[in-house]
Design a protein around this motif. Structure first.
Motif, PDB file in Angstrom:
ATOM      1  N   VAL A  74       5.623  -3.690  -1.410  1.00  0.00           N
ATOM      2  CA  VAL A  74       5.543  -5.148  -1.349  1.00  0.00           C
ATOM      3  C   VAL A  74       5.276  -5.761  -2.724  1.00  0.00           C
ATOM      4  N   ALA A  75       4.248  -5.239  -3.394  1.00  0.00           N
ATOM      5  CA  ALA A  75       3.869  -5.825  -4.684  1.00  0.00           C
ATOM      6  C   ALA A  75       2.997  -4.845  -5.448  1.00  0.00           C
ATOM      7  N   GLY A  76       2.951  -5.019  -6.765  1.00  0.00           N
ATOM      8  CA  GLY A  76       2.126  -4.163  -7.598  1.00  0.00           C
ATOM      9  C   GLY A  76       1.548  -4.924  -8.768  1.00  0.00           C
ATOM     10  N   ILE A  77       0.418  -4.440  -9.250  1.00  0.00           N
ATOM     11  CA  ILE A  77      -0.226  -5.030 -10.423  1.00  0.00           C
ATOM     12  C   ILE A  77      -0.786  -3.895 -11.272  1.00  0.00           C
ATOM     13  N   ASN A  78      -0.479  -3.913 -12.562  1.00  0.00           N
ATOM     14  CA  ASN A  78      -0.978  -2.822 -13.397  1.00  0.00           C
ATOM     15  C   ASN A  78      -2.377  -3.149 -13.928  1.00  0.00           C
ATOM     16  N   ARG A  79      -2.885  -2.246 -14.758  1.00  0.00           N
ATOM     17  CA  ARG A  79      -4.257  -2.394 -15.247  1.00  0.00           C
ATOM     18  C   ARG A  79      -4.434  -3.648 -16.087  1.00  0.00           C
TER      19      ARG A  79
ATOM     20  N   PRO B  66       7.824 -14.309  10.687  1.00  0.00           N
ATOM     21  CA  PRO B  66       7.693 -13.232  11.682  1.00  0.00           C
ATOM     22  C   PRO B  66       8.089 -11.862  11.118  1.00  0.00           C
ATOM     23  N   GLU B  67       9.033 -11.837  10.213  1.00  0.00           N
ATOM     24  CA  GLU B  67       9.454 -10.549   9.646  1.00  0.00           C
ATOM     25  C   GLU B  67       8.427  -9.953   8.683  1.00  0.00           C
ATOM     26  N   ASP B  68       7.362 -10.680   8.388  1.00  0.00           N
ATOM     27  CA  ASP B  68       6.269 -10.127   7.600  1.00  0.00           C
ATOM     28  C   ASP B  68       5.303  -9.322   8.475  1.00  0.00           C
ATOM     29  N   THR B  69       5.504  -9.356   9.764  1.00  0.00           N
ATOM     30  CA  THR B  69       4.654  -8.597  10.679  1.00  0.00           C
ATOM     31  C   THR B  69       4.729  -7.114  10.371  1.00  0.00           C
ATOM     32  N   ALA B  70       3.579  -6.506  10.104  1.00  0.00           N
ATOM     33  CA  ALA B  70       3.539  -5.095   9.724  1.00  0.00           C
ATOM     34  C   ALA B  70       2.089  -4.682   9.546  1.00  0.00           C
ATOM     35  N   VAL B  71       1.899  -3.390   9.381  1.00  0.00           N
ATOM     36  CA  VAL B  71       0.620  -2.870   8.900  1.00  0.00           C
ATOM     37  C   VAL B  71       0.713  -2.826   7.377  1.00  0.00           C
ATOM     38  N   TYR B  72      -0.264  -3.412   6.725  1.00  0.00           N
ATOM     39  CA  TYR B  72      -0.284  -3.489   5.264  1.00  0.00           C
ATOM     40  C   TYR B  72      -1.283  -2.486   4.704  1.00  0.00           C
ATOM     41  N   TYR B  73      -0.846  -1.801   3.646  1.00  0.00           N
ATOM     42  CA  TYR B  73      -1.650  -0.754   3.018  1.00  0.00           C
ATOM     43  C   TYR B  73      -1.821  -1.046   1.536  1.00  0.00           C
ATOM     44  N   CYS B  74      -3.014  -0.783   1.033  1.00  0.00           N
ATOM     45  CA  CYS B  74      -3.188  -0.795  -0.413  1.00  0.00           C
ATOM     46  C   CYS B  74      -3.077   0.643  -0.917  1.00  0.00           C
ATOM     47  N   ARG B  75      -2.717   0.747  -2.176  1.00  0.00           N
ATOM     48  CA  ARG B  75      -2.527   2.071  -2.763  1.00  0.00           C
ATOM     49  C   ARG B  75      -2.996   2.054  -4.206  1.00  0.00           C
ATOM     50  N   VAL B  76      -3.824   3.012  -4.534  1.00  0.00           N
ATOM     51  CA  VAL B  76      -4.152   3.286  -5.929  1.00  0.00           C
ATOM     52  C   VAL B  76      -2.953   4.016  -6.513  1.00  0.00           C
ATOM     53  N   PHE B  77      -2.346   3.442  -7.549  1.00  0.00           N
ATOM     54  CA  PHE B  77      -1.082   3.960  -8.072  1.00  0.00           C
ATOM     55  C   PHE B  77      -1.305   4.421  -9.495  1.00  0.00           C
ATOM     56  N   GLY B  78      -1.453   5.728  -9.638  1.00  0.00           N
ATOM     57  CA  GLY B  78      -1.700   6.266 -10.962  1.00  0.00           C
ATOM     58  C   GLY B  78      -2.298   7.650 -10.858  1.00  0.00           C
ATOM     59  N   PRO B  79      -3.136   8.027 -11.834  1.00  0.00           N
ATOM     60  CA  PRO B  79      -3.692   9.381 -11.826  1.00  0.00           C
ATOM     61  C   PRO B  79      -4.577   9.680 -10.615  1.00  0.00           C
ATOM     62  N   ASP B  80      -5.094   8.661  -9.960  1.00  0.00           N
ATOM     63  CA  ASP B  80      -5.953   8.857  -8.782  1.00  0.00           C
ATOM     64  C   ASP B  80      -5.266   8.412  -7.503  1.00  0.00           C
ATOM     65  N   ASP B  81      -3.957   8.649  -7.437  1.00  0.00           N
ATOM     66  CA  ASP B  81      -3.134   8.143  -6.339  1.00  0.00           C
ATOM     67  C   ASP B  81      -3.794   8.341  -4.973  1.00  0.00           C
TER      68      ASP B  81
ATOM     69  N   PHE C 270     -10.673   2.163 -10.077  1.00  0.00           N
ATOM     70  CA  PHE C 270      -9.973   0.891 -10.176  1.00  0.00           C
ATOM     71  C   PHE C 270      -9.516   0.600 -11.596  1.00  0.00           C
ATOM     72  N   SER C 271     -10.360   0.858 -12.561  1.00  0.00           N
ATOM     73  CA  SER C 271     -10.085   0.444 -13.931  1.00  0.00           C
ATOM     74  C   SER C 271      -8.950   1.220 -14.584  1.00  0.00           C
ATOM     75  N   ARG C 272      -8.652   2.397 -14.119  1.00  0.00           N
ATOM     76  CA  ARG C 272      -7.644   3.216 -14.801  1.00  0.00           C
ATOM     77  C   ARG C 272      -6.345   3.353 -14.006  1.00  0.00           C
ATOM     78  N   ASN C 273      -6.208   2.576 -12.940  1.00  0.00           N
ATOM     79  CA  ASN C 273      -5.014   2.685 -12.115  1.00  0.00           C
ATOM     80  C   ASN C 273      -4.381   1.325 -11.844  1.00  0.00           C
ATOM     81  N   ALA C 274      -3.073   1.363 -11.619  1.00  0.00           N
ATOM     82  CA  ALA C 274      -2.417   0.200 -11.046  1.00  0.00           C
ATOM     83  C   ALA C 274      -2.747   0.147  -9.552  1.00  0.00           C
ATOM     84  N   MET C 275      -2.504  -0.988  -8.961  1.00  0.00           N
ATOM     85  CA  MET C 275      -2.725  -1.171  -7.534  1.00  0.00           C
ATOM     86  C   MET C 275      -1.470  -1.756  -6.912  1.00  0.00           C
TER      87      MET C 275
END
Length: 113
Positions: free
Chosen positions: A47-52, A86-101, A28-33
């Motif tokens: 959808v959205a991202g947040i860096n370290r 209603p158009e927000d209906t979906a399966v939502y996924y989180c992703r570790v975005f960085g060296p540990d993708d 968690f500490s070394r990656n964006a999410m």
């Protein structure tokens, strides 16, 4: 690495939900999410991202309604979703975005009356 998004469910239009995704601390500490979603019959979209350091970015479709945040003490990323449509209906996924993708398992959000 096992990631699991939680907090999904059925909500009426205009309602709110908060998604959570817990991540092992050393990752968690070394990656964006980031959060993504995939609606039925459509491609997965960002959808959205947040860096370290806590800087955030949003897709135009959710800007002003969704808020991404991270709690470094809990190694958890959140997606607060307000004014759901209603158009927000979906399966939502989180992703570790960085060296540990890594992609997490999704959680279903259904916005319907």
């Amino acid at each position: 690495v096992q990631l699991q998004a939680s907090g999904g469910g059925l909500v009426q239009p205009g309602g709110s939900l908060r998604l959570s995704c817990a991540v092992p601390g050393n990752i968690f500490s070394r990656n964006a999410m980031h959060w993504y979603r995939q609606a039925p019959g459509k491609q997965r979209e960002w959808v959205a991202g947040i860096n370290r350091f806590g800087s955030t970015s949003y897709a135009d479709s959710v800007k002003g309604r969704f808020t991404i945040s991270r709690d470094n003490a809990k190694n958890t990323v959140y997606l607060q979703m307000n004014s759901l449509k209603p158009e927000d209906t979906a399966v939502y996924y989180c992703r570790v975005f960085g060296p540990d993708d890594t992609w997490g398992q999704g959680t279903q959000i259904t916005v319907s009356s």
